[in-house]
Design a protein around this motif. Sequence first.
Motif, mmCIF file in Angstrom:
data_model
loop_
_atom_site.group_PDB
_atom_site.id
_atom_site.type_symbol
_atom_site.label_atom_id
_atom_site.label_comp_id
_atom_site.label_asym_id
_atom_site.label_seq_id
_atom_site.Cartn_x
_atom_site.Cartn_y
_atom_site.Cartn_z
ATOM 1 N N PRO A 242 -0.420 30.777 -3.753
ATOM 2 C CA PRO A 242 -0.602 31.124 -2.349
ATOM 3 C C PRO A 242 -0.498 29.901 -1.440
ATOM 4 O O PRO A 242 -0.865 28.800 -1.847
ATOM 5 N N ASP A 243 0.012 30.128 -0.262
ATOM 6 C CA ASP A 243 0.119 29.062 0.736
ATOM 7 C C ASP A 243 -1.128 29.118 1.619
ATOM 8 O O ASP A 243 -1.318 30.073 2.368
ATOM 9 N N LEU A 244 -1.955 28.105 1.512
ATOM 10 C CA LEU A 244 -3.215 28.109 2.259
ATOM 11 C C LEU A 244 -3.165 27.164 3.452
ATOM 12 O O LEU A 244 -4.190 26.686 3.936
ATOM 13 N N GLY A 245 -1.949 26.896 3.905
ATOM 14 C CA GLY A 245 -1.776 25.983 5.036
ATOM 15 C C GLY A 245 -2.543 26.426 6.265
ATOM 16 O O GLY A 245 -3.125 25.617 6.977
ATOM 17 N N THR A 246 -2.561 27.739 6.509
ATOM 18 C CA THR A 246 -3.265 28.222 7.696
ATOM 19 C C THR A 246 -4.765 27.998 7.577
ATOM 20 O O THR A 246 -5.474 28.011 8.570
ATOM 21 N N GLN A 247 -5.236 27.810 6.353
ATOM 22 C CA GLN A 247 -6.661 27.565 6.166
ATOM 23 C C GLN A 247 -6.958 26.073 6.026
ATOM 24 O O GLN A 247 -8.100 25.688 5.761
ATOM 25 N N GLY A 248 -5.931 25.272 6.153
ATOM 26 C CA GLY A 248 -6.128 23.828 6.107
ATOM 27 C C GLY A 248 -6.075 23.219 4.713
ATOM 28 O O GLY A 248 -6.413 22.058 4.543
ATOM 29 N N PHE A 249 -5.643 23.991 3.744
ATOM 30 C CA PHE A 249 -5.569 23.467 2.375
ATOM 31 C C PHE A 249 -4.133 23.460 1.873
ATOM 32 O O PHE A 249 -3.375 24.391 2.129
#
Lengths: 336, 178
Positions: A242-249
Amino acid sequence: MTRQDNDDIGEDDLHAYVDGHLTADRHHAVEQWLADNPDAAAEVANWQTQNNALRDLFPLVATADDPLIDQQARIHAQSTPDETMTDDGITTTDTPATANTAPDTTGRRSRRANHPGRLQPFVNMADGPIGPLAPPAPGFYSDETLSENASPRRARYPFRQMAAAAMVFIAGGIGGAAIMETAIPKPAPLSLDYVQTLPEASRAGYGIYASEVRHPVEVYADQKDHLVGWLGKRLGISFSAPDLGTQGFHLVGGRLVPFAGKPGALLMYEDTTGQRLTLLVGHDPDNRSTGFRYQTSGNIETFYWVDGAIGYALSGEIDKAHLEDVAMTIYQQLGT
Amino acid sequence: MKEPGILELIPNLRRYARALVRNSHDAEDLLQDCLVSAYGNAQSWRGINRKAWLMTIMTNLNYNRLRKQRSTRAIFDEDTHDIAQTVASPGSGDFATQDSLHRAVELLDPDQRAVLMLVAIEGHSYGECADILQIPQGTVMSRLSRARKFLAQYLSMQNGDDTDGTKAPNVIALWRPK
């Protein structure tokens, strides 16, 4: 009247109905169709409510004077630093199946009892009342109260916590009895061991590898394609990180870990401050979906759930609300 | 019909910026960038639907911003946490619901959020929305659908323990994210 003329009404029409983009004739047709389709009508009503609420939430703003900033400041002033709404003492929580199968009051009560604060279970809500009845996992109510940390953050709502604990007990009793009395077609129940293994293994993985400075993972994110291909093959599933970029990870990488007697995947994420999260992914064809469950132990918070044949457990030392957001993001992205 | 001027559209632009961006200071920056870009490229406006044209500019600027952000910084800030923790605090009434909605919107996939904001708040048609975002209309519809179902799901979760169960479970939109 002429229902047969309305067979071509699809979801796009419902959206257009909500947004007022239909011609008068078509609008009328949809209206009639909705009268015969209460489920769709309820959904449409929900969307209309959303539209109104969104317009309230985002008003036209003529100047940069910012009501949101004021709002945030107000909240900030109100909340104490230690306040988190974790129901630590109750930890393992999951009841959508109960809500579906037990009599209404019981399901409701147990759901509320398990979550005096925020409510997580939603996987099975997707199946909902019209979906197959999911069996309650055995030991549903045997809440593993793992957190021995009587931390000051519980002090704020001592009564709520106590009441909640009592409610879990009561609801567990009633719900359990109700379930036994109700003739429910029971598919093979989810292995208790498997579900319980999830948070344990996840915490273990986190505890072991998140503190590992030099070799936190076997394969780093720069070889992401290789990583997901390799892990997917070993787990026997189609797998993606999963891409957790929106959550800062961002993804650090992953490794293969033993889990429930099979290969499991442990993905590691990190934010810019070096705070890490681990996501454990395990596959078992006998798995059945569960709702979100939550467990806290020491400083490590864990969300875990089973989605189809795949079990997930997310662990980290961040606050529960943030971790829940991350778990939701993962659930959204990896849902099958 | 006379096209509104750029200045007249600032309230709409600011609202869209705030819907796209978590933090209202960033939203103000986005708005300013958009205005600068709009004035600098005034000749690229074809004379129809100035609002849609401005929304396109803002959408593109926001994509660039997100792309940069992804590689440079964590998005979460302390204020966000504090809001999150206040959601279920007792006695917060309607405010909690609004706050839940705000959180749900923040949790939306940015692409879905843009569609929902343009359709639900700005009242653009699906075709206009497709033009603004430069995506096919079918994509607009699927993003809109997913956004709405996600919000319904999220809010039903929040409501489950705030209401007295008066909301029957079958009122809740049933949805599996794809």
